[in-house]
Design a protein around this motif. Structure first.
Motif, PDB file in Angstrom:
ATOM      1  N   GLY A  79      -0.582 -30.956   9.414  1.00  0.00           N
ATOM      2  CA  GLY A  79       0.205 -32.176   9.484  1.00  0.00           C
ATOM      3  C   GLY A  79      -0.051 -33.157   8.367  1.00  0.00           C
ATOM      4  N   LEU A  80      -0.665 -32.729   7.270  1.00  0.00           N
ATOM      5  CA  LEU A  80      -0.992 -33.634   6.175  1.00  0.00           C
ATOM      6  C   LEU A  80       0.036 -33.590   5.048  1.00  0.00           C
ATOM      7  N   LEU A  81       0.994 -32.687   5.160  1.00  0.00           N
ATOM      8  CA  LEU A  81       2.162 -32.647   4.290  1.00  0.00           C
ATOM      9  C   LEU A  81       3.390 -32.474   5.181  1.00  0.00           C
ATOM     10  N   PRO A  82       4.556 -32.961   4.757  1.00  0.00           N
ATOM     11  CA  PRO A  82       5.764 -32.838   5.583  1.00  0.00           C
ATOM     12  C   PRO A  82       6.109 -31.382   5.870  1.00  0.00           C
ATOM     13  N   LYS A  83       6.499 -31.106   7.105  1.00  0.00           N
ATOM     14  CA  LYS A  83       6.860 -29.744   7.500  1.00  0.00           C
ATOM     15  C   LYS A  83       8.037 -29.200   6.705  1.00  0.00           C
ATOM     16  N   LYS A  84       8.899 -30.098   6.201  1.00  0.00           N
ATOM     17  CA  LYS A  84      10.080 -29.651   5.475  1.00  0.00           C
ATOM     18  C   LYS A  84       9.727 -28.941   4.167  1.00  0.00           C
ATOM     19  N   LEU A  85       8.486 -29.094   3.705  1.00  0.00           N
ATOM     20  CA  LEU A  85       8.064 -28.418   2.489  1.00  0.00           C
ATOM     21  C   LEU A  85       7.750 -26.950   2.725  1.00  0.00           C
ATOM     22  N   ASP A  86       7.703 -26.532   3.991  1.00  0.00           N
ATOM     23  CA  ASP A  86       7.413 -25.141   4.315  1.00  0.00           C
ATOM     24  C   ASP A  86       8.709 -24.444   4.698  1.00  0.00           C
ATOM     25  N   ALA A  87       9.167 -23.558   3.823  1.00  0.00           N
ATOM     26  CA  ALA A  87      10.433 -22.867   4.068  1.00  0.00           C
ATOM     27  C   ALA A  87      10.253 -21.603   4.887  1.00  0.00           C
ATOM     28  N   SER A  88       8.995 -21.244   5.179  1.00  0.00           N
ATOM     29  CA  SER A  88       8.761 -20.002   5.923  1.00  0.00           C
ATOM     30  C   SER A  88       8.742 -20.287   7.407  1.00  0.00           C
TER      31      SER A  88
ATOM     32  N   LYS B 166       7.639 -22.058   0.006  1.00  0.00           N
ATOM     33  CA  LYS B 166       8.387 -21.992  -1.241  1.00  0.00           C
ATOM     34  C   LYS B 166       8.836 -23.351  -1.752  1.00  0.00           C
ATOM     35  N   HIS B 167       9.123 -24.270  -0.829  1.00  0.00           N
ATOM     36  CA  HIS B 167       9.524 -25.599  -1.283  1.00  0.00           C
ATOM     37  C   HIS B 167       8.403 -26.289  -2.042  1.00  0.00           C
ATOM     38  N   ILE B 168       7.174 -26.141  -1.568  1.00  0.00           N
ATOM     39  CA  ILE B 168       6.056 -26.792  -2.245  1.00  0.00           C
ATOM     40  C   ILE B 168       5.795 -26.132  -3.595  1.00  0.00           C
TER      41      ILE B 168
END
Length: 383
Positions: A244-253, A266-268
């Motif tokens: 929870g230390l980075l937005p979940k939307k950055l994880d495309a998997s 992949k987003h990150i």
């Protein structure tokens, strides 16, 4: 946090009981890793230009074009899920070490026969301290190792042994390379053109082929470093997202846990690639290196202080964090003063980057401006 593979942010969360502090440390490390990748990409472009002997193509600076190209290649590889073979990386590392050791041995012989070897220890100077502070970024690979513990057999025993053996080995190699290079080509060339100093020194005793071997070794070395740092930075980001230390939307998997490179967020990777490209095009080699080193010094110094306050804990030894804290107190102000007094432009650039990073981190962790700040980090705080 239940996963010990988060390294510094995990330990900060455990000992300080602060998800904000853990998250800010994680983001600061990410910024440092971006700086590291940019530094490697910048050096890759410089080495390639030196080998090609061409500085511009179609009116564009070839160094920048090649730096952007190598970043784009590795970002693209991870986006399509191409996994690097472990034995290839091992082979590259073995070759690099062999070349550097050969450079030191032959260089010491050549230098001793032609004017002598100079260590620089015959005069009192802050230069060695400054050099150590500037090169702090070179040791970020051991931090990255913490994010891959789950893939290493018996990592609780293997990692400490590997770290305690490899760090002094690397230090001795670095020192040997520095002494040989400065003795053969002089400090002035190293200061003004650090990207070609090694190759120039090799040409003095190895001629064209010596310079070519060192240049090619540097080319593969920087490419390998870009690849490894991008991969493990993505792993680290995956840990931060999971906690929870980075937005979940950055994880495309759709995977809840990291298993292989096809599960990399992949987003990150795209974000890391874009930020790295901006750094390597707009920044200077020394500016990028200074920023990356400062971020790591600050985080590791803070972690050392926190660990020292927890020295009564059965799993914490007071000696390593005490050494780390002393090193931070020694290196950080010295490096800042050097940049301010000798390279004012670099100092202001690094200060501006640090200020922007801090503002973004505080905005994310102390407000709900980005959204999902409360829900996303509840698992970390244990709410």
């Amino acid at each position: 946090m239940s996963d010990p593979e988060g390294a510094s942010p995990t330990y900060l969360e455990w000992f300080a009981d602060s998800s904000t502090l853990a998250g800010m440390a994680g983001w600061t490390l990410l910024f440092g890793y971006v700086g590291s990748i940019a530094m490697y990409a910048y050096a890759f472009g410089n080495h390639a230009v030196d080998i090609a002997g061409i500085e511009h193509v179609l009116g564009l600076p070839l160094r920048a074009v090649l730096s952007l190209s190598i970043i784009g290649i590795f970002v693209a590889l991870y986006l399509v899920g191409v996994e690097e073979s472990g034995w290839v990386e091992v082979a590259l590392v073995v070759v690099k070490i062999a070349v550097l050791i050969g450079f030191v041995v032959v260089g010491f012989w050549f230098g001793s026969s032609n004017g002598g070897i100079h260590t620089g220890l015959d005069s009192v100077s802050f230069a060695p301290i400054m050099a150590a502070a500037m090169s702090f970024v070179a040791f970020q690979g051991w931090q990255l190792l913490m994010y891959s513990q789950g893939t290493i057999k018996d990592h609780s025993d293997t990692n400490p042994t590997a770290i305690y053996l490899s760090i002094p080995t690397a230090v001795f190699i670095y020192i040997g390379v520095a002494i040989v290079t400065t003795s053969i080509v002089g400090v002035a060339l190293v200061s003004e053109h650090p990207e070609v100093a090694l190759a120039t020194a090799a040409s003095e005793f190895g001629g064209y082929w010596g310079e070519l071997v060192i240049s090619l070794s540097a080319l593969f070395s920087t490419a390998s470093a870009i690849n490894a740092t991008l991969f493990t930075s993505a792993q680290f980001s995956d840990r931060l997202i999971e906690n929870g230390l980075l937005p979940k939307k950055l994880d495309a998997s759709s995977s809840d846990e990291f298993h292989a490179d096809e599960d990399l967020p992949k987003h990150i990777i795209l974000v890391l690639g874009v930020l790295t490209a901006a750094f390597t095009v707009a920044g200077s080699l020394e500016g990028i290196t200074s920023f990356a080193s400062l971020t790591f010094i600050v985080v590791f110094g803070g972690t050392s202080y926190l660990a020292l306050t927890q020295r009564d804990h059965e799993d914490v030894s007071a000696i390593p964090p005490a050494i780390g804290l002393v090193g931070t107190v020694l290196f950080l102000p010295t490096m800042l003063w050097h940049l301010f007094s000798a390279q004012r432009g670099v100092f202001y650039t690094v200060a501006a980057l640090a200020a922007v990073s801090l503002i973004v981190e505080l905005t994310y962790f102390e407000t709900d401006l980005f959204g999902s700040s409360a829900d996303g980090r509840s698992s970390v705080r244990g709410d």
